[in-house]
Design an enzyme around this catalytic site. Structure first.
Site, PDB file in Angstrom:
ATOM      1  N   ARG A   1       0.975  -1.005   0.085  1.00 33.99           N
ATOM      2  CA  ARG A   1      -0.121  -0.181   0.037  1.00 33.99           C
ATOM      3  C   ARG A   1       1.087   1.266   0.074  1.00 33.99           C
ATOM      4  O   ARG A   1       1.915   0.768   0.819  1.00 33.99           O
ATOM      5  CB  ARG A   1      -1.139   0.125   1.548  1.00 33.99           C
ATOM      6  CG  ARG A   1      -1.869  -0.887   1.327  1.00 33.99           C
ATOM      7  CD  ARG A   1      -3.345  -0.371   0.032  1.00 33.99           C
ATOM      8  NE  ARG A   1      -4.342  -1.453   0.356  1.00 33.99           N
ATOM      9  CZ  ARG A   1      -4.179  -2.482  -0.288  1.00 33.99           C
ATOM     10  NH1 ARG A   1      -3.830  -2.403  -1.482  1.00 33.99           N
ATOM     11  NH2 ARG A   1      -5.747  -2.786  -0.303  1.00 33.99           N
TER      12      ARG A   1
ATOM     13  N   HIS B   1      -0.134   0.621  -9.897  1.00 33.10           N
ATOM     14  CA  HIS B   1      -0.959  -0.397  -8.609  1.00 33.10           C
ATOM     15  C   HIS B   1      -1.728  -1.470  -9.033  1.00 33.10           C
ATOM     16  O   HIS B   1      -2.365  -2.350  -9.424  1.00 33.10           O
ATOM     17  CB  HIS B   1      -1.898   0.521  -8.280  1.00 33.10           C
ATOM     18  CG  HIS B   1      -2.766  -0.300  -6.489  1.00 33.10           C
ATOM     19  ND1 HIS B   1      -2.907   0.407  -5.815  1.00 33.10           N
ATOM     20  CD2 HIS B   1      -2.574  -1.258  -6.286  1.00 33.10           C
ATOM     21  CE1 HIS B   1      -3.040  -0.243  -4.255  1.00 33.10           C
ATOM     22  NE2 HIS B   1      -3.323  -1.510  -4.870  1.00 33.10           N
TER      23      HIS B   1
ATOM     24  N   GLU C   1      -2.162   8.008  -4.709  1.00 30.04           N
ATOM     25  CA  GLU C   1      -2.020   7.053  -5.928  1.00 30.04           C
ATOM     26  C   GLU C   1      -3.399   8.245  -6.092  1.00 30.04           C
ATOM     27  O   GLU C   1      -4.436   7.748  -4.927  1.00 30.04           O
ATOM     28  CB  GLU C   1      -1.857   6.361  -6.340  1.00 30.04           C
ATOM     29  CG  GLU C   1      -2.366   5.253  -5.175  1.00 30.04           C
ATOM     30  CD  GLU C   1      -2.105   3.810  -5.798  1.00 30.04           C
ATOM     31  OE1 GLU C   1      -3.040   2.759  -6.255  1.00 30.04           O
ATOM     32  OE2 GLU C   1      -1.470   3.366  -5.017  1.00 30.04           O
TER      33      GLU C   1
ATOM     34  N   GLY D   1      -1.278  -7.472  -8.843  1.00 24.08           N
ATOM     35  CA  GLY D   1      -1.652  -8.010  -7.988  1.00 24.08           C
ATOM     36  C   GLY D   1      -2.920  -8.337  -8.854  1.00 24.08           C
ATOM     37  O   GLY D   1      -4.265  -9.490  -8.988  1.00 24.08           O
TER      38      GLY D   1
END
Length: 370
Positions: free
Chosen positions: A208, A254, A237, A257
């Protein structure tokens, strides 16, 4: 009939939502619409919900689910006080994150120390994603140090390394939630104090934004005591600090994942939890794990070229750098996350056997033979 309002970018939401629901979609870039008689709200990490952003909660709303592995974008205490059940998709993208980290490590090693070993890797946060990273590191026979005091407190079978041991590692990779409160706050966990007097070859944050003090990180990079860093997440962000990003070995928006399998997992998990909460029949997934054959006939057969063909990490890096000077970079950052096709995880890829024989790292990552 359960009325569900969902982020339009939740992957395959229309196919995976339980059948006894009425589904309405919203565009998160335009904010949360009037909830009206909504019973359940399904969001992603781009939507931050708290007393300021959602001061008026209709009595009908009883469930908020997020298609992500954490809830640090939600004010848990506020919503629980209002009697709302919160749910996430913890673990949905653990393998995808681990593959991002291992891909980044291999690309970094190929460029900066091809003839040397990785050195010792400190894994900070050993939940689902951190554990998946540890598994891959061990597959590559890379020594790692696991640091996670909160897990040690709740898991009698887990022993966290001391702080000094993890900070003695040459490489750090972060997999902790962003907590500003509680017994184990993580905001700016890696700060000037922890960086002072130490040297690191590489620091990776795929957790994060905010768990690393980015300005301190850049300061010690300029000093030379942090040789390289890789950032997938950013403090503000989508309004990332472009000066910090410019110095990164790899900078991505980001997406660590993001994979086809992780996105389906995330939506399915949160929809199953919604079904359980409202005593509905869960959706039977129509999606099967189908392997994808990749044609690598026209590229140079070295590890860097093959990895960047199989994983979009460098493509995201180039696209993110292209928007640094754009006044609308916040919108473009979101677009990069929402509009690029999702990759397949390595275990769902097949390539020619001779490539696996020549580059054993590919088979360790889980790629199969044609």
């Amino acid at each position: 009939m359960i009325h569900v309002l969902a982020d339009q970018n939740l992957y395959k939401i229309e196919e995976l939502i339980p059948p006894q629901t009425q589904l309405n979609l919203y565009d998160p870039s335009k904010g949360i619409p009037d909830l009206g008689e909504t019973d359940a709200l399904l969001i992603r990490t781009v939507t931050h919900l708290n007393e300021d952003t959602l001061p008026s909660i209709p009595p009908s709303l009883k469930f908020i689910g997020t298609g992500s592995s954490g809830t640090d974008h939600l004010d848990n205490e506020y919503f629980e006080h209002k009697g709302i059940t919160l749910a996430d998709a913890n673990g949905c993208n653990a393998r995808a994150v681990a593959e991002y980290v291992m891909t980044a490590l291999l690309l970094w090693k190929e460029e900066h120390q091809p003839s040397k070993s990785f050195g010792k890797v400190g894994v900070i946060g050993v939940g689902k994603a951190g554990s998946a990273v540890v598994d891959l590191l061990r597959d590559f026979d890379i020594e790692c140090v696991q640091y996670d005091p909160p897990r040690e407190e709740r898991d009698p079978e887990f022993k966290s390394a001391p702080l000094e041991d993890v900070l003695d590692c040459e490489i750090l990779t972060f997999h902790i939630p962003l907590n500003k409160k509680g017994d184990h706050p993580t905001f700016h966990w890696l700060n000037e104090e922890k960086l002072t007097g130490r040297k690191f070859k590489l620091i990776i944050n795929a957790a994060r934004g905010g768990v690393i003090d980015e300005l301190a990180l850049m300061k010690f990079y300029v000093k030379g005591t942090v040789e390289n860093y890789i950032l997938d997440v950013w403090e503000d962000e989508p309004d990332l600090n472009t000066e910090v990003a410019k110095h990164a070995f790899i900078a991505t928006p980001h997406i660590a994942g993001y994979s086809e399998q992780a996105k389906i997992n995330a939506t399915k998990i949160v929809c199953d939890k919604l079904a359980t909460h409202f005593d509905l029949d869960p959706t039977i997934s129509k999606y099967k794990n189908v392997s994808k054959k990749v044609d690598l006939a026209h590229i140079k057969y070295d590890l860097t070229n093959i990895l960047t063909r199989l994983h979009p990490i460098k493509g995201y890096d180039a696209a993110l750098r292209d928007l640094f000077d754009r006044t609308d970079k916040k919108v473009l950052f979101r677009n990069l996350r929402n509009e690029w096709p999702y990759r397949y995880e390595y275990s769902f890829l097949k390539i020619r056997a001779e490539l696996l024989d020549e580059l054993p790292e590919l088979e360790i990552l889980g790629i199969s033979r044609l």
